[in-house]
Design a protein around this motif. Structure first.
Motif, PDB file in Angstrom:
ATOM      1  N   UNK A 140      44.407  54.196  49.586  1.00 57.57           N
ATOM      2  CA  UNK A 140      45.127  55.408  51.290  1.00 57.57           C
ATOM      3  C   UNK A 140      44.220  55.061  51.596  1.00 57.57           C
ATOM      4  N   UNK A 141      42.636  54.522  51.441  1.00 63.74           N
ATOM      5  CA  UNK A 141      41.826  53.994  52.798  1.00 63.74           C
ATOM      6  C   UNK A 141      41.687  52.794  53.284  1.00 63.74           C
ATOM      7  N   UNK A 142      42.873  52.049  52.482  1.00 60.70           N
ATOM      8  CA  UNK A 142      42.844  50.217  53.472  1.00 60.70           C
ATOM      9  C   UNK A 142      44.576  49.801  52.962  1.00 60.70           C
ATOM     10  N   UNK A 143      45.245  50.758  52.612  1.00 66.75           N
ATOM     11  CA  UNK A 143      46.839  49.940  52.870  1.00 66.75           C
ATOM     12  C   UNK A 143      47.398  49.762  51.307  1.00 66.75           C
ATOM     13  N   UNK A 144      47.882  48.375  51.814  1.00 65.17           N
ATOM     14  CA  UNK A 144      48.407  47.590  50.904  1.00 65.17           C
ATOM     15  C   UNK A 144      48.122  46.008  50.605  1.00 65.17           C
ATOM     16  N   UNK A 145      46.639  46.196  51.784  1.00 65.04           N
ATOM     17  CA  UNK A 145      46.667  44.454  51.652  1.00 65.04           C
ATOM     18  C   UNK A 145      45.109  44.423  50.277  1.00 65.04           C
ATOM     19  N   UNK A 146      45.230  46.064  49.921  1.00 61.56           N
ATOM     20  CA  UNK A 146      44.073  46.270  48.854  1.00 61.56           C
ATOM     21  C   UNK A 146      44.679  45.438  47.386  1.00 61.56           C
ATOM     22  N   UNK A 147      46.173  44.894  47.394  1.00 61.19           N
ATOM     23  CA  UNK A 147      46.538  44.319  46.465  1.00 61.19           C
ATOM     24  C   UNK A 147      45.627  42.996  46.434  1.00 61.19           C
ATOM     25  N   UNK A 148      45.259  42.725  47.323  1.00 61.89           N
ATOM     26  CA  UNK A 148      44.828  41.535  47.674  1.00 61.89           C
ATOM     27  C   UNK A 148      43.039  41.430  47.626  1.00 61.89           C
ATOM     28  N   UNK A 149      42.517  41.841  48.072  1.00 58.12           N
ATOM     29  CA  UNK A 149      40.795  42.977  48.264  1.00 58.12           C
ATOM     30  C   UNK A 149      40.516  43.238  47.385  1.00 58.12           C
ATOM     31  N   UNK A 150      41.454  44.329  46.335  1.00 57.30           N
ATOM     32  CA  UNK A 150      40.588  45.186  45.997  1.00 57.30           C
ATOM     33  C   UNK A 150      40.266  43.949  44.206  1.00 57.30           C
ATOM     34  N   UNK A 151      41.593  42.686  43.920  1.00 58.11           N
ATOM     35  CA  UNK A 151      40.513  42.237  43.011  1.00 58.11           C
ATOM     36  C   UNK A 151      39.664  41.516  43.006  1.00 58.11           C
ATOM     37  N   UNK A 152      38.879  41.667  44.049  1.00 52.53           N
ATOM     38  CA  UNK A 152      37.043  41.149  43.596  1.00 52.53           C
ATOM     39  C   UNK A 152      36.199  42.070  43.701  1.00 52.53           C
ATOM     40  N   UNK A 153      36.782  43.394  43.616  1.00 55.36           N
ATOM     41  CA  UNK A 153      36.244  44.172  43.521  1.00 55.36           C
ATOM     42  C   UNK A 153      35.810  45.087  41.690  1.00 55.36           C
ATOM     43  N   UNK A 154      34.601  45.167  41.496  1.00 47.77           N
ATOM     44  CA  UNK A 154      34.848  45.157  39.749  1.00 47.77           C
ATOM     45  C   UNK A 154      35.123  46.290  39.532  1.00 47.77           C
ATOM     46  N   UNK A 155      34.949  48.023  40.117  1.00 48.51           N
ATOM     47  CA  UNK A 155      35.416  49.165  39.811  1.00 48.51           C
ATOM     48  C   UNK A 155      37.214  49.065  39.639  1.00 48.51           C
ATOM     49  N   UNK A 156      37.451  48.700  40.659  1.00 50.06           N
ATOM     50  CA  UNK A 156      38.676  49.094  40.931  1.00 50.06           C
ATOM     51  C   UNK A 156      39.978  47.386  40.135  1.00 50.06           C
ATOM     52  N   UNK A 157      39.081  46.042  40.465  1.00 47.94           N
ATOM     53  CA  UNK A 157      40.291  45.224  40.322  1.00 47.94           C
ATOM     54  C   UNK A 157      41.214  45.328  39.544  1.00 47.94           C
ATOM     55  N   UNK A 158      41.554  46.006  38.431  1.00 49.63           N
ATOM     56  CA  UNK A 158      42.153  46.069  37.388  1.00 49.63           C
ATOM     57  C   UNK A 158      43.443  47.585  37.675  1.00 49.63           C
ATOM     58  N   UNK A 159      42.658  48.099  38.125  1.00 46.94           N
ATOM     59  CA  UNK A 159      43.932  49.739  38.499  1.00 46.94           C
ATOM     60  C   UNK A 159      44.457  50.039  39.307  1.00 46.94           C
ATOM     61  N   UNK A 160      43.965  48.088  39.967  1.00 47.44           N
ATOM     62  CA  UNK A 160      44.808  48.597  41.634  1.00 47.44           C
ATOM     63  C   UNK A 160      46.334  48.450  41.492  1.00 47.44           C
ATOM     64  N   UNK A 161      46.301  47.707  40.676  1.00 47.88           N
ATOM     65  CA  UNK A 161      47.929  47.554  40.717  1.00 47.88           C
ATOM     66  C   UNK A 161      48.734  49.077  40.293  1.00 47.88           C
ATOM     67  N   UNK A 162      48.561  49.984  39.665  1.00 44.21           N
ATOM     68  CA  UNK A 162      48.343  51.470  40.317  1.00 44.21           C
ATOM     69  C   UNK A 162      49.663  51.622  41.172  1.00 44.21           C
ATOM     70  N   UNK A 163      48.461  52.364  41.877  1.00 46.03           N
ATOM     71  CA  UNK A 163      48.636  52.604  43.077  1.00 46.03           C
ATOM     72  C   UNK A 163      49.720  51.853  43.876  1.00 46.03           C
TER      73      UNK A 163
END
Length: 200
Positions: free
Chosen positions: A101-124
């Motif tokens: 919600x905060x960063x938009x669709x770019x999270x599909x890339x950037x969130x992969x580098x973050x420990x807590x959200x990198x797996x679950x980011x595919x869901x939103x």
């Protein structure tokens, strides 16, 4: 549980590079285990580093599609009910929702580098009806450096490959921050150049 996962990955090793790719297609098998272990196999001389990175990135792209489609066709209730079978907790789901919600669709890339959200980011990403090809491209280009780094750590650590996740997490956030800054600088330069050309 880790011993069971390692045993399964060891079993899939007999299928060579396809086995490595296949093991990364299952979201219940953490890449944090598979990739450093594959790096250890490179260290032993069983595999080629660059081919492992390639098949690892492909497998790391195919795997998240499971959660992507779970989010798209199941919605949040189904995700909360069955997410645990993919080792995705409610905390991870909530964090990934907030991040999306905060960063938009770019999270599909950037969130992969973050420990807590990198797996679950595919869901939103799936729940937002994001284009599957765009999602796959973002995921692949994020997985490429992650895979390369994890496998490299496995090669360097050798028999101590299981320490790779802790080391990776120490570098992930600074790396992501640097990447975001560089991207913002690139976008800013492009905007300034466009504005300059329009003023001429």
């Amino acid at each position: 549980m880790t011993e069971l996962i390692v045993a399964l990955v060891e079993f899939l090793k007999q299928f060579s590079y396809f086995g490595i790719m296949l093991s990364l297609c299952f979201e219940f098998i953490p890449a944090e285990v598979v990739l450093p272990l594959a790096g250890y196999w490179v260290y032993q001389g069983d595999f080629n580093y660059y081919l492992v990175v390639l098949v690892g990135a492909v497998g790391g792209t195919l795997g998240p599609l499971t959660l992507f489609y779970l989010g798209r066709y199941g919605g949040r209730p189904l995700v909360l009910k069955y997410g645990k079978y993919f080792f995705v907790s409610q905390k991870q789901i909530n964090a990934s929702d907030y991040f999306f919600e905060k960063y938009g669709m770019g999270v599909a890339f950037f969130a992969r580098f973050l420990p807590v959200v990198r797996t679950a980011i595919s869901i939103p990403c799936g729940m937002s009806n994001m284009n599957v090809w765009k999602f796959s491209v973002y995921t692949f280009f994020a997985m490429l450096p992650i895979t390369a780094f994890y496998v490299y750590l496995g090669v360097k650590l050798g028999p101590h490959w299981n320490q790779a996740e802790e080391i990776f997490n120490g570098y992930a956030l600074p790396f992501t921050a640097t990447l975001i800054v560089l991207l913002l600088m690139f976008v800013l330069i492009k905007l300034l150049m466009k504005r300059k050309s329009q003023s001429l």
